[in-house]
Design an enzyme around this catalytic site. Sequence first.
Site, short mmCIF file in Angstrom:
data_model
loop_
_atom_site.label_atom_id
_atom_site.label_comp_id
_atom_site.label_asym_id
_atom_site.label_seq_id
_atom_site.Cartn_x
_atom_site.Cartn_y
_atom_site.Cartn_z
N THR A 154 -10.63 0.85 -15.44
CA THR A 154 -11.62 1.52 -14.58
C THR A 154 -10.91 2.36 -13.53
O THR A 154 -9.99 1.88 -12.87
CB THR A 154 -12.52 0.47 -13.90
OG1 THR A 154 -13.18 -0.28 -14.91
CG2 THR A 154 -13.54 1.14 -12.98
N ASN A 158 15.88 10.14 -4.33
CA ASN A 158 15.27 9.40 -3.23
C ASN A 158 16.25 8.87 -2.20
O ASN A 158 15.87 8.53 -1.09
CB ASN A 158 14.43 8.23 -3.78
CG ASN A 158 15.21 7.38 -4.76
OD1 ASN A 158 15.68 7.87 -5.79
ND2 ASN A 158 15.37 6.12 -4.45
N ALA A 161 4.28 6.01 -9.40
CA ALA A 161 5.35 6.66 -10.16
C ALA A 161 6.08 5.68 -11.07
O ALA A 161 6.60 6.07 -12.12
CB ALA A 161 6.33 7.37 -9.23
N THR A 162 6.12 4.41 -10.70
CA THR A 162 6.78 3.43 -11.57
C THR A 162 6.05 3.38 -12.91
O THR A 162 6.68 3.46 -13.97
CB THR A 162 6.78 2.04 -10.92
OG1 THR A 162 7.51 2.11 -9.69
CG2 THR A 162 7.42 0.99 -11.83
N CYS A 210 14.17 -0.29 -2.64
CA CYS A 210 13.97 -1.14 -3.81
C CYS A 210 15.15 -2.03 -4.11
O CYS A 210 15.03 -3.02 -4.80
CB CYS A 210 13.68 -0.27 -5.03
SG CYS A 210 12.51 1.02 -4.66
N GLN A 243 9.57 12.12 -5.15
CA GLN A 243 10.03 12.54 -3.82
C GLN A 243 9.79 14.02 -3.53
O GLN A 243 10.01 14.46 -2.41
CB GLN A 243 11.52 12.24 -3.65
CG GLN A 243 11.86 10.75 -3.59
CD GLN A 243 11.37 10.09 -2.30
OE1 GLN A 243 10.99 10.75 -1.32
NE2 GLN A 243 11.40 8.76 -2.28
N SER A 249 3.72 10.10 -7.19
CA SER A 249 3.27 8.90 -6.46
C SER A 249 2.54 9.34 -5.21
O SER A 249 3.03 10.19 -4.47
CB SER A 249 4.49 8.05 -6.09
OG SER A 249 4.09 6.98 -5.27
N ALA A 250 1.37 8.73 -4.93
CA ALA A 250 0.60 9.15 -3.75
C ALA A 250 1.26 8.73 -2.44
O ALA A 250 1.23 9.47 -1.46
CB ALA A 250 -0.82 8.58 -3.82
N HIS A 251 1.86 7.54 -2.44
CA HIS A 251 2.30 7.01 -1.14
C HIS A 251 3.59 7.64 -0.61
O HIS A 251 4.05 7.32 0.47
CB HIS A 251 2.40 5.47 -1.17
CG HIS A 251 3.62 4.92 -1.86
ND1 HIS A 251 4.76 4.59 -1.17
CD2 HIS A 251 3.87 4.63 -3.16
CE1 HIS A 251 5.67 4.10 -2.02
NE2 HIS A 251 5.15 4.13 -3.23
#
Length: 379
Positions: free
Chosen positions: A243, A155, A75-76, A328, A183, A203-205
């Site tokens: 890639t 968040n 996401a960043t 963060c 989020q 964001s995946a995580h």
Amino acid sequence: MLEPIYLDYAATTPVDTRVAKAMMQCLTKDGNFGNPASRSHSLGWRAEEAVENARRHVADLIHADPREIVWTSGATESNNLAIKGILEKNQAKGKHIITSQIEHKAVLDTCQYMVSQGYKATYLQPDSEGLISPEQVADSLQEETVLVSLMHVNNEIGVINDLNSIGKICRDKSVFFHVDAAQSAGKLDIDVVQDNIDLLSISAHKMYGPKGIGALYVRRHPDVKLVAQIHGGGHERGMRSGTLATHQIVGLGEAARIASQEKDADIQRIKNLADTFITQITKVEGMGLNGSRDCRYPGIVNIHFGGFDGETLLMTLRELAISSGSACTSASVEPSYVIKALGVSNALADASLRFSFGRYTTENEVQKAIEIVTKVIGK
Ligand SMILES: *Cc1c(COP(=O)(O)O)cnc(C)c1O
């Protein structure tokens, strides 16, 4: 030492075992390891198929078309590409952006950088509940405004912005609308069409996928164009070269597929757990919830502990994996800028902690957390 109870799902989530399994099939010699950009043999085609399958799952999650999904590192990067990309593309229209004081640093620092490059930014202040009103957005629009960038779920305090009303205002005025949904994706319903969203970061995580992969939704109708920030080969329709990381992308795709099916059940369970937590904790004198009680994603609970300081709190609550402010900014001891923007005192902002719940949080863990917190605070 015993593992702490993990109540920090807003910082990151563990990878779902189903996701890990899908990822592992895209790594080794006997797996789907080819380069998705290899057009001349079946290994490339197979990898491309896996990538496109994942793209469809991510698109479905937010009611988008697969051709509107651009893979990024998280996401960043999505926020950077959205904000820099749209502003640079539309310099002729103007140089003004509207955002809020309580965005993630990935948005705030990007805006600050653009200001250093000659752009202007308006940082809306939320009300004491943490909410940005659509009227505020409407009132701050200028002739020169190109972009409104606001998050879906905050968040730190979990409050939800009214995307539908804000999206309408932006569309009416032909201003682009970017949403940081790191989020909320995979947790709340998101409909980019209905809410007139032009750009949306994922964001995946934060949704049981791996770290280091994300996506940016880029609307096609009407066509939204961005200036690429990473060059080299023209992957992702020229918007983001490099890639494609098949295993990472497949991980995000599988996380999105699972979320589409399970997010409603997840949120109901999480809401029950969080409601119990809030009810029990706020019975104690001096404890209270930061941010709106009603307009919020239930998995993020931010509590102020009157009379304590943040460092002491974290020390005494070592049995819990939680965070003060956002992960963060936790390298500094500054009270959270998000809590401070709600208008609370420095002391109370400093004495605020975030508890966040997720797919694997159990009732037993929540009961234990309640015991630990009330015992410590009772002293
Ligand atoms: C975690 C988070 C980000 C950053 O996402 P990464 O994928 O870790 O780069 C951005 N915005 C919000 C609201 C977040 O919670």
